[in-house]
Design a protein around this motif. Structure first.
Motif, short mmCIF file in Angstrom:
data_model
loop_
_atom_site.label_atom_id
_atom_site.label_comp_id
_atom_site.label_asym_id
_atom_site.label_seq_id
_atom_site.Cartn_x
_atom_site.Cartn_y
_atom_site.Cartn_z
N VAL A 38 -24.15 60.66 -3.73
CA VAL A 38 -23.32 61.09 -4.76
C VAL A 38 -22.84 62.42 -4.34
CG1 VAL A 38 -23.08 61.60 -7.13
CG2 VAL A 38 -24.55 59.67 -6.52
N TYR A 39 -21.62 62.54 -4.09
CA TYR A 39 -21.06 63.90 -3.75
C TYR A 39 -20.01 64.24 -4.80
CZ TYR A 39 -23.06 62.61 0.66
OH TYR A 39 -23.98 62.21 1.57
N VAL A 40 -20.25 64.81 -5.78
CA VAL A 40 -19.20 65.29 -6.72
C VAL A 40 -19.21 66.87 -7.00
CG1 VAL A 40 -19.28 63.21 -7.99
CG2 VAL A 40 -20.91 64.83 -8.51
N ARG A 41 -18.23 66.91 -7.53
CA ARG A 41 -17.87 68.61 -7.94
C ARG A 41 -17.17 68.56 -9.53
NH1 ARG A 41 -20.79 69.69 -4.58
NH2 ARG A 41 -20.35 70.29 -2.36
N ASN A 42 -18.07 68.88 -10.35
CA ASN A 42 -17.71 69.30 -11.83
C ASN A 42 -17.11 67.97 -12.37
OD1 ASN A 42 -18.47 71.98 -12.07
ND2 ASN A 42 -16.55 72.46 -10.76
N VAL A 43 -17.96 66.84 -12.37
CA VAL A 43 -17.44 65.57 -12.82
C VAL A 43 -18.26 65.61 -14.27
CG1 VAL A 43 -16.98 64.35 -10.93
CG2 VAL A 43 -19.16 64.33 -11.66
N VAL A 44 -17.72 64.94 -15.22
CA VAL A 44 -18.38 64.87 -16.51
C VAL A 44 -19.30 63.83 -16.55
CG1 VAL A 44 -17.89 64.78 -19.15
CG2 VAL A 44 -16.21 65.96 -17.71
N VAL A 45 -20.55 64.01 -16.87
CA VAL A 45 -21.51 62.81 -17.07
C VAL A 45 -22.11 63.08 -18.49
CG1 VAL A 45 -22.21 63.25 -14.56
CG2 VAL A 45 -23.17 64.66 -16.02
N ASN A 46 -22.91 61.89 -18.71
CA ASN A 46 -24.02 61.91 -19.69
C ASN A 46 -25.16 61.99 -19.02
OD1 ASN A 46 -21.89 61.89 -21.85
ND2 ASN A 46 -22.27 59.63 -22.14
N ILE A 74 -28.66 59.47 -15.17
CA ILE A 74 -27.17 60.22 -15.17
C ILE A 74 -26.19 59.25 -15.30
CG2 ILE A 74 -25.54 61.68 -13.96
CD1 ILE A 74 -28.24 63.17 -12.96
N TRP A 75 -25.27 59.14 -15.91
CA TRP A 75 -23.82 58.26 -15.77
C TRP A 75 -22.81 59.12 -15.72
CZ3 TRP A 75 -27.75 58.01 -19.85
CH2 TRP A 75 -28.50 56.97 -19.84
N ILE A 76 -22.08 58.72 -14.62
CA ILE A 76 -20.77 59.40 -14.33
C ILE A 76 -19.74 58.74 -15.10
CG2 ILE A 76 -19.15 59.93 -12.48
CD1 ILE A 76 -21.63 59.82 -10.43
N LEU A 77 -19.10 59.44 -15.87
CA LEU A 77 -18.17 58.91 -16.75
C LEU A 77 -16.81 58.83 -16.24
CD1 LEU A 77 -19.19 61.02 -20.06
CD2 LEU A 77 -20.04 58.71 -19.41
N THR A 78 -15.88 57.68 -16.79
CA THR A 78 -14.55 57.66 -16.57
C THR A 78 -13.85 58.51 -17.62
OG1 THR A 78 -14.36 56.01 -18.38
CG2 THR A 78 -14.96 54.93 -16.13
N PRO A 79 -12.44 59.01 -17.09
CA PRO A 79 -11.95 59.65 -18.00
C PRO A 79 -11.66 59.41 -19.63
CG PRO A 79 -10.81 59.42 -16.01
CD PRO A 79 -11.99 58.50 -15.94
N GLU A 80 -11.73 58.12 -19.80
CA GLU A 80 -11.61 57.57 -21.21
C GLU A 80 -12.91 57.80 -22.01
OE1 GLU A 80 -11.01 55.44 -18.43
OE2 GLU A 80 -8.85 55.93 -18.55
N GLU A 81 -14.11 57.59 -21.22
CA GLU A 81 -15.49 57.65 -21.87
C GLU A 81 -15.77 59.01 -22.20
OE1 GLU A 81 -17.96 54.17 -19.93
OE2 GLU A 81 -17.82 55.88 -18.60
N ALA A 82 -15.19 60.13 -20.96
CA ALA A 82 -15.40 61.54 -21.13
C ALA A 82 -14.83 62.05 -22.65
CB ALA A 82 -14.85 62.20 -20.15
N LYS A 83 -13.72 61.29 -23.19
CA LYS A 83 -12.99 61.79 -24.22
C LYS A 83 -13.59 61.21 -25.61
CE LYS A 83 -8.34 61.36 -22.11
NZ LYS A 83 -7.31 60.68 -22.06
N LEU A 84 -14.58 60.32 -25.63
CA LEU A 84 -15.32 59.84 -26.62
C LEU A 84 -16.47 60.77 -26.98
CD1 LEU A 84 -15.83 55.96 -25.69
CD2 LEU A 84 -14.28 56.93 -27.04
N PRO A 85 -16.89 60.89 -28.38
CA PRO A 85 -17.74 61.91 -28.74
C PRO A 85 -19.35 61.24 -28.13
CG PRO A 85 -16.94 60.76 -30.57
CD PRO A 85 -16.16 60.25 -29.46
N LEU A 86 -20.31 61.67 -28.00
CA LEU A 86 -21.60 61.45 -27.96
C LEU A 86 -22.22 60.61 -29.10
CD1 LEU A 86 -23.26 64.72 -26.47
CD2 LEU A 86 -22.63 62.62 -25.17
N PRO A 87 -23.04 59.49 -28.84
CA PRO A 87 -23.42 58.83 -29.84
C PRO A 87 -24.26 59.45 -30.71
CG PRO A 87 -24.30 58.08 -27.83
CD PRO A 87 -23.53 58.95 -27.57
N LYS A 88 -24.50 59.53 -32.18
CA LYS A 88 -25.20 59.99 -33.03
C LYS A 88 -26.47 59.26 -33.65
CE LYS A 88 -21.37 62.80 -34.84
NZ LYS A 88 -21.45 64.12 -34.33
N ALA A 89 -27.58 60.08 -33.99
CA ALA A 89 -28.69 59.39 -34.28
C ALA A 89 -28.33 58.70 -35.92
CB ALA A 89 -29.83 60.29 -34.56
#
Length: 115
Positions: free
Chosen positions: A79-87, A99-114
């Motif tokens: 994995v060679y990445v620079r500043n990618v959005v991850v969960n 670690i989940w490397i997010l797609t641009p669409e996933e990065a726009k979604l809010p985190l799941p809540k309890a």
């Protein structure tokens, strides 16, 4: 004779193309369900396969799993990445387990809540 071979070859190519397009369409439709308790950040990897999240070098667990945008598991050394959005998910002592490397669409979604 040549005409029969050409028609068979054309049919074979069409069948393969349909199978590939069907597989790609199915793969693009999946939705990943992230566990409650995950965090989000920007990840960079180093030449020595270290994980840096939000500017901090992070400890990773021995069983670290990194999922790419297609949800395939990849080793941290690949994995060679620079500043990618991850969960990411931490264990009880703060080491990163997943670690989940997010797609641009996933990065726009809010985190799941309890619940």
């Amino acid at each position: 004779m040549l005409m029969k071979i050409s028609i068979r070859l054309l049919l074979l190519v069409m069948c393969v193309a349909m199978a590939i397009s069907s597989t790609l369409a199915t793969a693009m439709q999946f939705e990943r369900n992230f566990p409650v308790g995950i965090k989000r950040g920007k990840m960079t990897t180093t030449d020595l396969a270290d994980v840096v999240i939000d500017g901090k070098l992070r400890l990773v667990s021995m069983g670290l799993r990194i999922y790419n945008e297609e949800n395939a598991i990849v080793p941290v050394a690949h994995v060679y990445v620079r500043n990618v959005v991850v969960n990411y998910l931490e264990d009880d002592i703060g080491e990163i387990q997943k670690i989940w490397i997010l797609t641009p669409e996933e990065a726009k979604l809010p985190l799941p809540k309890a619940q």
